[in-house]
Scaffold this motif. Sequence first.
Motif, mmCIF file in Angstrom:
data_model
loop_
_atom_site.group_PDB
_atom_site.id
_atom_site.type_symbol
_atom_site.label_atom_id
_atom_site.label_comp_id
_atom_site.label_asym_id
_atom_site.label_seq_id
_atom_site.Cartn_x
_atom_site.Cartn_y
_atom_site.Cartn_z
ATOM 1 N N GLY B 121 0.804 -1.214 0.000
ATOM 2 C CA GLY B 121 0.000 0.000 0.000
ATOM 3 C C GLY B 121 0.840 1.268 0.000
ATOM 4 O O GLY B 121 0.298 2.364 -0.060
ATOM 5 N N THR C 332 -5.961 -5.177 2.470
ATOM 6 C CA THR C 332 -4.987 -4.112 2.742
ATOM 7 C C THR C 332 -4.332 -4.317 4.094
ATOM 8 O O THR C 332 -4.934 -4.865 5.021
ATOM 9 N N GLN C 334 -3.397 -1.755 5.747
ATOM 10 C CA GLN C 334 -3.926 -0.654 6.542
ATOM 11 C C GLN C 334 -5.315 -1.036 7.062
ATOM 12 O O GLN C 334 -6.121 -1.585 6.321
ATOM 13 N N ASN C 339 -10.743 -5.843 6.170
ATOM 14 C CA ASN C 339 -10.675 -7.003 5.287
ATOM 15 C C ASN C 339 -11.785 -8.016 5.567
ATOM 16 O O ASN C 339 -12.200 -8.739 4.673
ATOM 17 N N THR C 366 -2.362 -10.018 4.501
ATOM 18 C CA THR C 366 -1.308 -9.166 3.944
ATOM 19 C C THR C 366 -0.168 -8.985 4.934
ATOM 20 O O THR C 366 0.849 -8.409 4.606
ATOM 21 N N VAL C 462 -6.587 3.205 2.330
ATOM 22 C CA VAL C 462 -5.308 3.280 1.634
ATOM 23 C C VAL C 462 -5.113 4.638 0.979
ATOM 24 O O VAL C 462 -4.171 5.355 1.300
#
Lengths: 327, 145, 554
Positions: B121, C332, C334, C339, C366, C462
């Motif tokens: 990201g 993500t 973040q 998610n 992730t 994001v």
Amino acid sequence: MSSGTLLQRFEAGDIRALARIISFVENQEDGYRELLSRLYRKPRHAVRIGLTGPPGAGKSTLVDSASRKMLKAGNDVCVIAVDPSSPFTGGALLGDRVRFKEETQGGRHFFRSMASRGSSGGLSGATDNVALVLDSFGFDFVLIETVGVGQVELDIVNNCDLVAVVLVPESGDAVQTLKAGLTEIADIFVVNKADRSGADRIVTDLTSMLMLRSGQKTHPTVAKNPNIPVISTDAVHETNLDELVNYFDSLIADRKESGEFDVRRRRQVLRKVSRLLQHRFMTETLQRSSSKAEIDRAVDSILAGKDDPYSTADRLFSETNLAPQSC
Amino acid sequence: MAEKDTSNKKIRVLLAKPGLDGHDRGIKVIATALRDAGMEVIYTGLRQTPETIVNAAIEEDVDGIGVSILSGAHMTLFPAILAQLKKQGVDDIVLFGGGIVPNEDKEKLEKAGVKKVFTPGAPIVEIIDFVRNEVGRNRADEKIM
Amino acid sequence: MSEKQLQEKKLQEKQAPKPKSAPEAKAKRFCTISDVEINRLYTADDIDQSKLAEKLGEPGEPPYTRGIHRDMYRSRGWTMRQFAGMGNARQTNERYHYLLAQKTGGLSVAFDLPTLMGYDSDHANSLGEVGKCGVAIDTLADFEVLFEGIALDGVSTSMTINSPASILFAMYLALAEKQGVAWDKLRGTLQNDILKEYIAQKEWIYPPRPSVRLITDLVEFCVKEAPQWHPISISGYHIREAGSTAAQELAFTLADGFCYTEEAIKRGLDVDSFAPRLSHFFNAHSDFFEEIAKYRAARRIYYKIMKERFGAKSEKSLKLKFHTQTAGCSLTAQQPENNIVRTAIQGLSAVLGGTQSLHTNSMDETLALPSDKAALIALRTQQVIAEETGVTNTVDPLGGSYFIEALTDKIEAEAMAYLDEIEERGGVIECVEEGYFQREISRASSRYQGEVESGERKIVGVNDYVIEETGPSIPVLIIDREVEEEQVKLLQKVRAERDNERIKSALAELQACARGDGNTMYPILDAVRAYASVGEICDALREVWGEYTEPPVI
């Protein structure tokens, strides 16, 4: 880090120093001409082989496999692979190294990616100098792979002792090859990916076409050679690569014996001197004879129909001290 | 092409994927972005060992090495590349990278000598700015002759 | 004006920019995640009513647009199959017992990268990778531990393995022999889809042609010896993860499957002897309706081609069955808890699209391998969809929706155009060797990336709705590095105790078979029974076939 100047370390065989000096020459940093002058005076013996051809012909794989064959025979081999720079940003994505497999057996192996940096002839303007650096380092073979955009990349002829034009069955028929002018620069044709359908056809086509054309004019820097060999290879499966490398060796040997090898080198050196002279002369003439404004005025006159480019050039030339003095 | 005396240095970066995973989408996006930012990017492809990466970086005389590790082997592979650089006596090529790296590991790696670790990201502009500003700054100035 | 022209005209009118007095349409494009333009409104005009009945059929009836079963989830729910595997065989075995106790429907084995790439745990390239992304398997001895306490005739096992698939399957077969379970009782799936590796995931060993032969050998073996087993799961999941569009995922996956089908027929197998055991594996990405349309179009195309091109007659050969996994690439780092929401919506699209089994991702994907808690939430997400939402009460609840039917037609047409293009270029293998798929995907992925970078496409947490975060806010699973050392010791112990002469002759026999045209499954089985390792068997084949390097495509 070992001690001494870069050149001293270079002379002692330090790879890092070699890589640094290549950048130095490529970037034309202060003092690069002095360095080149030194290198030109050193003993050298490398043979430069150029590989050109359309995209997707498998040049990188071929260069990689051929270089490893040469290494195994005990030679020191290096590869220069040129990829295009973006005309807009000046950046470049150099991807030929993906194909390069480091060889631990045999001689020294070295690979360098170069961006074309604005040159359009298939190589970078600095390729010749970089090849000189590698030659001075002591390599036996310098393999040079062009950008490969599919059109004739003439630089390769002016930089190499031998040019291999790499084609694939999908490259189209022999007429297209002819049209592209590739027959005029090739010392050898390699039909790669010979496992694919159509390979036999293109080999036959090329051979018969070359026979028809033998005796016709070739590129001025290429010695007349009616018998351009055509060899089919499959670099991925390493088919016929020994034969290819043997061909290189025997072509070089023949040409050295017949004197063609030296003739070509002479032409290349002459060409380089002429170009440097041309460049020097241009700069001198323009600096000496006129300010930029004066040239602009001359151009204005030509555009206005009051003068012409020929007379303007004569006048500018006459202002240099090279012009014959009238008595 | 005419030869000139003005230097035309470019930032050269080697991008590599060490380890066994084949996820090269991210590193290819970075490769394209750095090229578009005017740099010369040498892409060496998948499954490179620390030794080949460092050898390639030396031969290509790059200013920085960027690696992408998504397999979870970052705590082994980053230090192995650092060790290889040290072994070869290289102290002026910047190592940076990206991947699925937990914060705790990121801190450790950055302490150990990885200049910067980007996590999923991270905006591309940030990566470009980093390379532009941090990579190639500390090249040793060596005497040529 | 013909009917087609009329429709095109209507379409143009609908997509034409609004007059200036309508500020809402200003500049903003309405597109799916795959860049398919979406109209303001869909009406009866968007569907060719005269062909609707033929295009849809009834659920369980050709062309299976509405699903392959008459009663769908009313009679039988989808299989909730959660991918698992980490560390060594012992740790994974514990996870399996835990999952079986949570009423998971089937086991799924994730292997570590050295196993997937055909290297032993003590190979130089395996350094740092052993047990990281899945379980480390070197020999049959590891398989014995992996399935300890689990009767192989009582579970359905899915194994995510490609290039060395025959070897791992041989281990499963050898273990069944040891348990006294007949091979025809074994149920499960191998991924065994090498073509998508060249296209997207890049975990290959040998060049494409010998690799496809290994797969054909396995298909032939299953027809004869393990008829309940699914020998290939033709996978679009990874193609999508690599950045393809929905239509590319669909087309490239189907093309791969048709390539295997063609090879098996060339081998002399009757299409109806193996096609019923082929299954597919798709991605469930975030664009809700596009995904549903994709699954519906998939069934319709598959039916048509299996029937018309391959002459399949059995109903089971004509029905496209598929597994779905939610999109890992959409998650993500973040605000990772978001998610859970993404996964739930993606999972719902797979269910509305009629999936046969589903894997929902864990929120921490992730960051690391799923922790127990995250894996449990992922499984619970599916259970909530199945038990609480009511979407399972009726079959294909969205069928007949103007939008869904128009979108299904659109994706079908786009995928068919790709299939034609692939044929024109000489087939899947040629396209792989020439880099066609890689280029197409790379173009799509750059377009998407550009949209995210420019902010045109918003990703919550994001590039919008960002908050300050300090490190991962969820606990993550860390595989300790002792796993690697232990695994290497174990392998060396097996090597010391086995009959190495037997290994040597088994590998020599395998090489002879590989050079000729026999079925490689049998000599692989012999080698595995003798406790030959994955790396040793792959090396033997590497010597014969060489290793693959891809054409560089950036």
